[in-house]
Design an enzyme around this catalytic site. Structure first.
Site, PDB file in Angstrom:
ATOM      1  N   GLY A  46       0.837  -1.196   0.000  1.00  0.00           N
ATOM      2  CA  GLY A  46       0.000   0.000   0.000  1.00  0.00           C
ATOM      3  C   GLY A  46       0.866   1.238   0.000  1.00  0.00           C
ATOM      4  N   GLN A  51       3.222   9.941   1.048  1.00  0.00           N
ATOM      5  CA  GLN A  51       4.522   9.254   1.025  1.00  0.00           C
ATOM      6  C   GLN A  51       5.336   9.621  -0.216  1.00  0.00           C
ATOM      7  OE1 GLN A  51       2.616   5.256   2.107  1.00  0.00           O
ATOM      8  NE2 GLN A  51       4.666   5.068   2.971  1.00  0.00           N
ATOM      9  N   CYS A  94       6.372  -0.529   6.267  1.00  0.00           N
ATOM     10  CA  CYS A  94       5.925   0.695   5.605  1.00  0.00           C
ATOM     11  C   CYS A  94       7.047   1.138   4.685  1.00  0.00           C
ATOM     12  CB  CYS A  94       5.636   1.767   6.656  1.00  0.00           C
ATOM     13  SG  CYS A  94       5.121   3.344   5.958  1.00  0.00           S
ATOM     14  N   LEU A  95       6.720   1.560   3.475  1.00  0.00           N
ATOM     15  CA  LEU A  95       7.772   1.956   2.528  1.00  0.00           C
ATOM     16  C   LEU A  95       8.539   3.191   3.020  1.00  0.00           C
ATOM     17  CD1 LEU A  95       5.986   1.307  -0.896  1.00  0.00           C
ATOM     18  CD2 LEU A  95       7.639  -0.133   0.319  1.00  0.00           C
ATOM     19  N   HIS A 136      -3.889   1.106   7.845  1.00  0.00           N
ATOM     20  CA  HIS A 136      -2.538   1.676   7.807  1.00  0.00           C
ATOM     21  C   HIS A 136      -2.493   2.889   6.855  1.00  0.00           C
ATOM     22  CE1 HIS A 136       2.041   0.964   7.551  1.00  0.00           C
ATOM     23  NE2 HIS A 136       1.805   1.883   6.631  1.00  0.00           N
ATOM     24  N   GLU A 137      -3.101   2.745   5.682  1.00  0.00           N
ATOM     25  CA  GLU A 137      -3.037   3.835   4.688  1.00  0.00           C
ATOM     26  C   GLU A 137      -3.920   5.021   5.075  1.00  0.00           C
ATOM     27  OE1 GLU A 137      -0.624   3.638   2.802  1.00  0.00           O
ATOM     28  OE2 GLU A 137      -0.270   1.489   3.019  1.00  0.00           O
ATOM     29  N   HIS A 140      -2.117   7.147   7.390  1.00  0.00           N
ATOM     30  CA  HIS A 140      -1.151   8.043   6.731  1.00  0.00           C
ATOM     31  C   HIS A 140      -1.808   9.375   6.368  1.00  0.00           C
ATOM     32  CE1 HIS A 140       2.687   6.069   6.117  1.00  0.00           C
ATOM     33  NE2 HIS A 140       2.132   4.976   5.636  1.00  0.00           N
TER      34      HIS A 140
HETATM   35 NI    NI Z   1       2.967   3.047   5.377  1.00  0.00          NI
END
Ligand code: NI
Length: 173
Positions: A46, A51, A94-95, A136-137, A140
């Site tokens: 995701g 991000q 997480c990226l 999670h997204e 963000h």
């Molecule tokens: Ni993340």
């Protein structure tokens, strides 16, 4: 489609609250495609627009299994309408936190409303990995990171390591 650079924690922009999208236009569709490309290039499940430095409520997710074809989901202005009272623990990454993983407890199931890439309203019910990813997204978009769900001690350890890695990188650059 273009791969965009991903912000790495600790980056203040990751703490921003993202703005709702007024209209799902060509610019948003390009953003969605670029985000998918960026996410796939980094083997993520995701990615939220912030991000890649864009403070808009835009998310892409793909949780397909290794033997299944890609199954991208593009979400604009996603909103969690319902959280199940049942909880589950999942090891998240997480990226924006390369190589860090931690167990996070969240609702086991959620129902989410969003606009698709055509601007049409959609609703999905999700469990397991997809439910985790959605929570999670959406976090963000509100400037909340998965480490914010951890104890202060655990979060401190991760953030210090990241800050140190960043300083080392800045020196060698
Ligand atoms: Ni993340």
């Amino acid at each position: 489609m273009t791969i965009r650079p991903i912000l790495i924690a600790p980056d203040k922009r990751l703490k921003l609250r993202s703005n709702p999208v007024g209209e799902v236009d060509g610019e948003i569709r390009t953003l969605l495609d670029d985000m998918l490309e960026t996410m796939y290039a980094d083997d993520g499940l995701g990615l939220a627009a912030i991000q890649v430095g864009v403070p808009k409520r835009v998310v892409v997710i793909d949780v397909h299994g290794p033997d299944d074809p890609p199954a991208p989901i593009k979400l604009v202005n996603p909103e969690i309408l319902w959280f199940s009272p049942e909880r589950m623990v999942y090891e998240e990454g997480c990226l924006s936190f390369p190589e860090y993983f931690a167990d996070v407890e969240r609702a086991a199931e959620v129902r989410v409303r969003y606009l698709d890439e055509n601007g049409d309203a959609q609703e999905i019910e999700a469990k397991e990995t997809l439910a985790v990813c959605l929570q999670h997204e959406v976090d963000h978009l509100d400037g909340k990171l998965f480490v914010d769900h951890l104890s202060l001690v655990k979060r401190g350890i991760i953030m210090r390591k990241l800050a140190k890695a960043r300083r080392a990188e800045a020196k060698s650059a």
